[in-house]
Motif scaffolding. Sequence first.
Motif, PDB file in Angstrom:
ATOM      1  N   GLY A  10       0.820  -1.204   0.000  1.00  0.00           N
ATOM      2  CA  GLY A  10       0.000   0.000   0.000  1.00  0.00           C
ATOM      3  C   GLY A  10       0.850   1.248   0.000  1.00  0.00           C
ATOM      4  N   SER A  11       0.517   2.169   0.907  1.00  0.00           N
ATOM      5  CA  SER A  11       1.312   3.396   1.051  1.00  0.00           C
ATOM      6  C   SER A  11       2.334   3.267   2.167  1.00  0.00           C
ATOM      7  N   GLY A  12       2.529   2.048   2.659  1.00  0.00           N
ATOM      8  CA  GLY A  12       3.566   1.824   3.647  1.00  0.00           C
ATOM      9  C   GLY A  12       3.046   1.618   5.061  1.00  0.00           C
ATOM     10  N   PHE A  13       3.980   1.272   5.938  1.00  0.00           N
ATOM     11  CA  PHE A  13       3.658   1.005   7.345  1.00  0.00           C
ATOM     12  C   PHE A  13       3.303   2.301   8.066  1.00  0.00           C
ATOM     13  N   ILE A  14       2.293   2.227   8.917  1.00  0.00           N
ATOM     14  CA  ILE A  14       1.932   3.368   9.757  1.00  0.00           C
ATOM     15  C   ILE A  14       1.772   2.889  11.198  1.00  0.00           C
ATOM     16  N   LEU A  15       1.931   3.811  12.120  1.00  0.00           N
ATOM     17  CA  LEU A  15       1.767   3.542  13.548  1.00  0.00           C
ATOM     18  C   LEU A  15       0.524   4.279  14.029  1.00  0.00           C
ATOM     19  N   ILE A  31     -11.111   3.174  19.187  1.00  0.00           N
ATOM     20  CA  ILE A  31     -10.723   4.417  18.522  1.00  0.00           C
ATOM     21  C   ILE A  31      -9.264   4.293  18.076  1.00  0.00           C
ATOM     22  N   ILE A  32      -9.041   4.515  16.801  1.00  0.00           N
ATOM     23  CA  ILE A  32      -7.702   4.429  16.222  1.00  0.00           C
ATOM     24  C   ILE A  32      -7.263   5.821  15.802  1.00  0.00           C
ATOM     25  N   LYS A  33      -6.115   6.239  16.282  1.00  0.00           N
ATOM     26  CA  LYS A  33      -5.570   7.549  15.937  1.00  0.00           C
ATOM     27  C   LYS A  33      -4.152   7.365  15.407  1.00  0.00           C
ATOM     28  N   GLN A  34      -3.959   7.737  14.128  1.00  0.00           N
ATOM     29  CA  GLN A  34      -2.631   7.605  13.533  1.00  0.00           C
ATOM     30  C   GLN A  34      -1.683   8.620  14.152  1.00  0.00           C
ATOM     31  N   ARG A  52      -1.464  -8.888   5.039  1.00  0.00           N
ATOM     32  CA  ARG A  52      -0.835  -7.830   5.828  1.00  0.00           C
ATOM     33  C   ARG A  52      -0.733  -8.232   7.290  1.00  0.00           C
ATOM     34  N   GLU A  53      -1.724  -8.941   7.787  1.00  0.00           N
ATOM     35  CA  GLU A  53      -1.653  -9.396   9.183  1.00  0.00           C
ATOM     36  C   GLU A  53      -0.464 -10.321   9.396  1.00  0.00           C
ATOM     37  N   THR A  54      -0.152 -11.129   8.379  1.00  0.00           N
ATOM     38  CA  THR A  54       1.033 -11.994   8.464  1.00  0.00           C
ATOM     39  C   THR A  54       2.297 -11.147   8.582  1.00  0.00           C
ATOM     40  N   THR A  55       2.403 -10.121   7.759  1.00  0.00           N
ATOM     41  CA  THR A  55       3.578  -9.242   7.807  1.00  0.00           C
ATOM     42  C   THR A  55       3.666  -8.509   9.140  1.00  0.00           C
ATOM     43  N   LEU A  56       2.525  -8.099   9.679  1.00  0.00           N
ATOM     44  CA  LEU A  56       2.504  -7.335  10.932  1.00  0.00           C
ATOM     45  C   LEU A  56       2.896  -8.174  12.141  1.00  0.00           C
ATOM     46  N   GLY A  59       0.031  -0.962  11.083  1.00  0.00           N
ATOM     47  CA  GLY A  59      -0.825  -1.264   9.939  1.00  0.00           C
ATOM     48  C   GLY A  59      -0.164  -0.809   8.656  1.00  0.00           C
ATOM     49  N   PHE A  60      -0.796  -1.150   7.533  1.00  0.00           N
ATOM     50  CA  PHE A  60      -0.337  -0.697   6.231  1.00  0.00           C
ATOM     51  C   PHE A  60      -1.430   0.164   5.616  1.00  0.00           C
ATOM     52  N   GLU A  61      -1.065   1.374   5.258  1.00  0.00           N
ATOM     53  CA  GLU A  61      -2.029   2.309   4.705  1.00  0.00           C
ATOM     54  C   GLU A  61      -2.236   1.989   3.234  1.00  0.00           C
ATOM     55  N   GLU A  62      -3.484   1.827   2.840  1.00  0.00           N
ATOM     56  CA  GLU A  62      -3.770   1.516   1.449  1.00  0.00           C
ATOM     57  C   GLU A  62      -4.223   2.772   0.723  1.00  0.00           C
ATOM     58  N   THR A  63      -3.966   2.789  -0.567  1.00  0.00           N
ATOM     59  CA  THR A  63      -4.399   3.894  -1.421  1.00  0.00           C
ATOM     60  C   THR A  63      -5.675   3.480  -2.126  1.00  0.00           C
TER      61      THR A  63
END
Length: 448
Positions: A82-87, A98-101, A403-407, A426-430
């Motif tokens: 996707g657009s890469g790993f995010i925290l 609640i998820i906050k990047q 992606r869960e496997t990679t995470l 997570g991995f941000e998708e476009t």
Amino acid sequence: MSTTFIGDVAITGGNTKAIVTFASTKKADANVTSVILHTENASGKIAAWGANNDYPQKITKKIKPTGTLRRGLRVNINAHYGSGFILAEETYENEKRIIKQIPLHKHAEINAFFKRNRMKRFFKEIISDEEYWHFACPEYVLSKDFKKINRVKRQFAADSRFEIMDENTRTINNLYVSSKWEEGVDVASKYVDKIPLINSFLSAEEVKEYCKKHKIHNFVRPVCFPMLTSGYYPDPEWQSIESSGWLDIINSIPKFKKAFLEEKMNVNLHVEVFEEYFERKYNNKWEGFTPEKQDEIRKEFIEQLDQSLRGVENGGKSIMSIIYKDDNGTPQPGLKITEIEKGKKDGAYLDDTAAGIQAALTAAGVSPSLIGAGVPGTKDGGGSGSDKRLDWFILSALKKPDRETTLEIFEFIQDYNGWDEKLVGGFEETTFTTLDQNPTGTQKAAQL
């Protein structure tokens, strides 16, 4: 009489003493059932990958000319990353998640780890192995006191071979890595490295205690897409294109087409050479030549003519032949070339090409629209913008289990290093949108 306790042991008595032990009624946790893995291709200490232990190298060479399949696998890699790993930070309010990047620099230790290990590159490499081979081999390097994971590095899955399982402990203890398996290298060679292998089902705390006990400072802990049967190496779906025989067909079509184009002039022409052509050319000498000399001249003539007619690069050339008159004064050609009409051949193999493209991309799980896989010379295009947008959205959504496997890698490091447990990776998708919804045509969404 005196009694002294030493742990769970008591020493009691007067002149004659007795040792008393207390048996615990609390039993240890039961072990999970494990089966002994079988391989038909053992090679010394390792489980060979393929009959000659060179399956990854062999199939990689075989798919090299198959552009459609390779491009399809690249699309899978891109969709996975996707657009890469995010925290992000995970909290709950009124039982609602609640998820906050959050930016990496908000957590100095994590940020330093990601910079030190070039994690953007690392994740791309790991994902490439997962999409090609359905497993990856990250190697972890510990601090001297075993308390932290300092580094993580990708070992090439295609170069990795598992040690034969220990049937007593039912564990695979080591991974052997080499770039020379196809050359028949032995595990004792300097070109082979042995790395301790740790079960992926062990928790971070169990791994830490195990490494302390056995003085292990670096190890591989594989991650793997789900397998349908137990074994040493996965069987990726896309590789069915090879076992079905379609890969051979796909690779042969360009060869057939090339051969057809190169041979087209000869296939479609009937060349008639009159014997009097040679008699006229060599005057009275022809009859005096031996049969062997005459055959040599004919052969040389045919080769020169064939070279003049052969190949697409000679399509615009002309050929000169002598016309002479017979005894009655009628013009006669010494050389006659007649075109044989066999129908239009320019579209040869297009149906087979279309079937091959479909077979390759179906095996890879990629829609043809995502790579513009139309068939030249036909009405089949590469798909509309709406097709591409919808197909990309579906593919990205289907990548969540992968992606869960990679995470698992991030989550293991997080547990081992004691990073904030409220953090999630997570991995941000476009997601492609229409321009009326977003002027840039894209929007971001995190798969967590």
